[in-house]
Design a protein around this motif. Structure first.
Motif, PDB file in Angstrom:
ATOM      1  N   ARG A  27     -63.447 -87.754 -22.976  1.00  0.00           N
ATOM      2  CA  ARG A  27     -62.626 -88.049 -21.806  1.00  0.00           C
ATOM      3  C   ARG A  27     -61.473 -87.063 -21.656  1.00  0.00           C
ATOM      4  O   ARG A  27     -60.803 -86.719 -22.634  1.00  0.00           O
ATOM      5  N   ALA A  28     -61.232 -86.643 -20.424  1.00  0.00           N
ATOM      6  CA  ALA A  28     -60.175 -85.681 -20.117  1.00  0.00           C
ATOM      7  C   ALA A  28     -58.792 -86.261 -20.422  1.00  0.00           C
ATOM      8  O   ALA A  28     -58.603 -87.481 -20.492  1.00  0.00           O
ATOM      9  N   GLU A  29     -57.823 -85.365 -20.543  1.00  0.00           N
ATOM     10  CA  GLU A  29     -56.461 -85.751 -20.913  1.00  0.00           C
ATOM     11  C   GLU A  29     -55.781 -86.643 -19.888  1.00  0.00           C
ATOM     12  O   GLU A  29     -54.885 -87.406 -20.233  1.00  0.00           O
ATOM     13  N   TRP A  30     -56.148 -86.576 -18.640  1.00  0.00           N
ATOM     14  CA  TRP A  30     -55.467 -87.352 -17.596  1.00  0.00           C
ATOM     15  C   TRP A  30     -56.084 -88.730 -17.369  1.00  0.00           C
ATOM     16  O   TRP A  30     -55.555 -89.526 -16.591  1.00  0.00           O
ATOM     17  N   THR A  31     -57.198 -89.044 -18.038  1.00  0.00           N
ATOM     18  CA  THR A  31     -57.860 -90.339 -17.840  1.00  0.00           C
ATOM     19  C   THR A  31     -57.199 -91.410 -18.706  1.00  0.00           C
ATOM     20  O   THR A  31     -56.407 -91.108 -19.597  1.00  0.00           O
ATOM     21  N   SER A  32     -57.541 -92.674 -18.446  1.00  0.00           N
ATOM     22  CA  SER A  32     -57.089 -93.727 -19.353  1.00  0.00           C
ATOM     23  C   SER A  32     -57.804 -93.513 -20.691  1.00  0.00           C
ATOM     24  O   SER A  32     -58.950 -93.077 -20.728  1.00  0.00           O
ATOM     25  N   PHE A  33     -57.122 -93.767 -21.778  1.00  0.00           N
ATOM     26  CA  PHE A  33     -57.618 -93.496 -23.131  1.00  0.00           C
ATOM     27  C   PHE A  33     -58.099 -92.046 -23.252  1.00  0.00           C
ATOM     28  O   PHE A  33     -59.245 -91.772 -23.591  1.00  0.00           O
ATOM     29  N   PRO A  34     -57.203 -91.106 -22.976  1.00  0.00           N
ATOM     30  CA  PRO A  34     -57.577 -89.691 -22.992  1.00  0.00           C
ATOM     31  C   PRO A  34     -57.998 -89.226 -24.382  1.00  0.00           C
ATOM     32  O   PRO A  34     -57.588 -89.789 -25.398  1.00  0.00           O
ATOM     33  N   PRO A  50     -70.738 -81.618 -16.243  1.00  0.00           N
ATOM     34  CA  PRO A  50     -69.548 -82.467 -16.260  1.00  0.00           C
ATOM     35  C   PRO A  50     -68.591 -82.180 -15.112  1.00  0.00           C
ATOM     36  O   PRO A  50     -68.455 -81.039 -14.683  1.00  0.00           O
ATOM     37  N   ASN A  51     -67.923 -83.238 -14.650  1.00  0.00           N
ATOM     38  CA  ASN A  51     -66.868 -83.057 -13.653  1.00  0.00           C
ATOM     39  C   ASN A  51     -65.520 -83.062 -14.371  1.00  0.00           C
ATOM     40  O   ASN A  51     -65.446 -83.036 -15.604  1.00  0.00           O
ATOM     41  N   GLU A  52     -64.442 -83.143 -13.608  1.00  0.00           N
ATOM     42  CA  GLU A  52     -63.092 -83.043 -14.169  1.00  0.00           C
ATOM     43  C   GLU A  52     -62.704 -84.216 -15.064  1.00  0.00           C
ATOM     44  O   GLU A  52     -61.683 -84.156 -15.738  1.00  0.00           O
ATOM     45  N   GLU A  53     -63.504 -85.273 -15.093  1.00  0.00           N
ATOM     46  CA  GLU A  53     -63.185 -86.415 -15.954  1.00  0.00           C
ATOM     47  C   GLU A  53     -63.601 -86.188 -17.402  1.00  0.00           C
ATOM     48  O   GLU A  53     -63.255 -86.991 -18.269  1.00  0.00           O
ATOM     49  N   SER A  54     -64.347 -85.127 -17.654  1.00  0.00           N
ATOM     50  CA  SER A  54     -64.883 -84.867 -18.995  1.00  0.00           C
ATOM     51  C   SER A  54     -64.388 -83.551 -19.557  1.00  0.00           C
ATOM     52  O   SER A  54     -64.382 -82.534 -18.861  1.00  0.00           O
ATOM     53  N   LEU A  55     -64.020 -83.562 -20.825  1.00  0.00           N
ATOM     54  CA  LEU A  55     -63.802 -82.315 -21.544  1.00  0.00           C
ATOM     55  C   LEU A  55     -65.138 -81.771 -22.026  1.00  0.00           C
ATOM     56  O   LEU A  55     -65.319 -80.568 -22.131  1.00  0.00           O
TER      57      LEU A  55
END
Length: 166
Positions: A40-47, A124-129
Motif C-alpha cells: 500500500r502507498a504512503e498516502w493510503t490508510s495503513f500505509p 499497479p495504480n497510484e494506490e500501490s507501491l
C-alpha cells in the motif's frame, strides 16, 4: 451511485473503517498456491503495509462487484481473467455510526476469493507501491495491514480448501 461508498464509518474502539457501506477485497490465488499481494502507498490508510486489492462498497454493489471493480482499478486485472470462488465476512460487523442511520446494519469487510490460472501481469495504480505474487506460505512474513494479519490464518485455510476443490 458510483463512489457513494467513499467515506469513513465507525469501527471498534473509536477506530475508523473505510467505506460507508462496508468494504471488500479480492484475494487472487493460483493453482501454484500463490496470492497477489498489494504493498500500500504512503498516502493510503495503513500505509506501507501489505494486503489485497479492494476498497469501499458502493450502495448498489455486492462484495464481489466491489472487489472486482477495485481490483481492476488497482491492478489492471479484469473479471474475465479470474474465476470467483467464494466470499465471506472476515472483519466485522461493527456497530454502525449512530449519526448515520443508513449504516444500521453495521460495517463489514468481505474477502472475495478468486482463481487465476497463472500469475498474471499486473499494472499497479497510484494506490500501490508494488504488486507481487507471493507463496501462500510466505504471506504472513510480510508487514500486513493489521486487520488482514489478524484474519490471515482463517483466510489462508479457506483459500487452501478452495484450491483443493477447484
Amino acid at each position: 451511485m458510483l463512489h457513494d461508498g467513499n467515506g469513513w464509518s465507525a469501527g471498534p474502539g473509536d477506530t475508523r473503517c473505510w467505506g460507508r457501506f462496508g468494504a471488500a477485497g479480492l484475494l487472487i490465488i493460483t493453482p501454484g498456491r500463490t496470492a497477489l499481494m498489494q504493498h500500500r502507498a504512503e498516502w493510503t490508510s495503513f500505509p506501507l503495509t501489505w494486503g489485497v486489492p479492494g476498497g469501499a462498497c458502493d450502495s448498489h454493489e455486492s462484495p464481489e462487484a466491489t472487489a472486482l471493480r477495485e481490483t481492476a482499478e488497482e491492478t489492471g486485472l479484469r473479471e474475465h481473467q479470474l474465476r470467483i470462488l467464494d466470499a465471506q465476512v472476515t472483519t466485522g460487523p461493527y456497530v454502525a455510526d449512530p449519526n448515520r442511520p443508513e449504516l444500521a446494519g453495521g460495517w463489514q469487510y468481505h474477502t472475495v476469493y478468486a482463481l487465476a490460472e497463472e500469475e498474471l501481469q499486473t499494472f499497479p495504480n497510484e494506490e500501490s507501491l508494488e504488486l507481487r505474487w507471493v507463496p501462500l506460505a510466505d504471506v504472513a512474513s510480510l508487514n500486513l495491514l493489521p486487520a488482514f494479519a489478524e484474519s490471515w490464518p482463517e483466510v489462508r485455510a479457506h483459500a487452501e480448501k478452495l484450491l483443493e476443490q477447484a
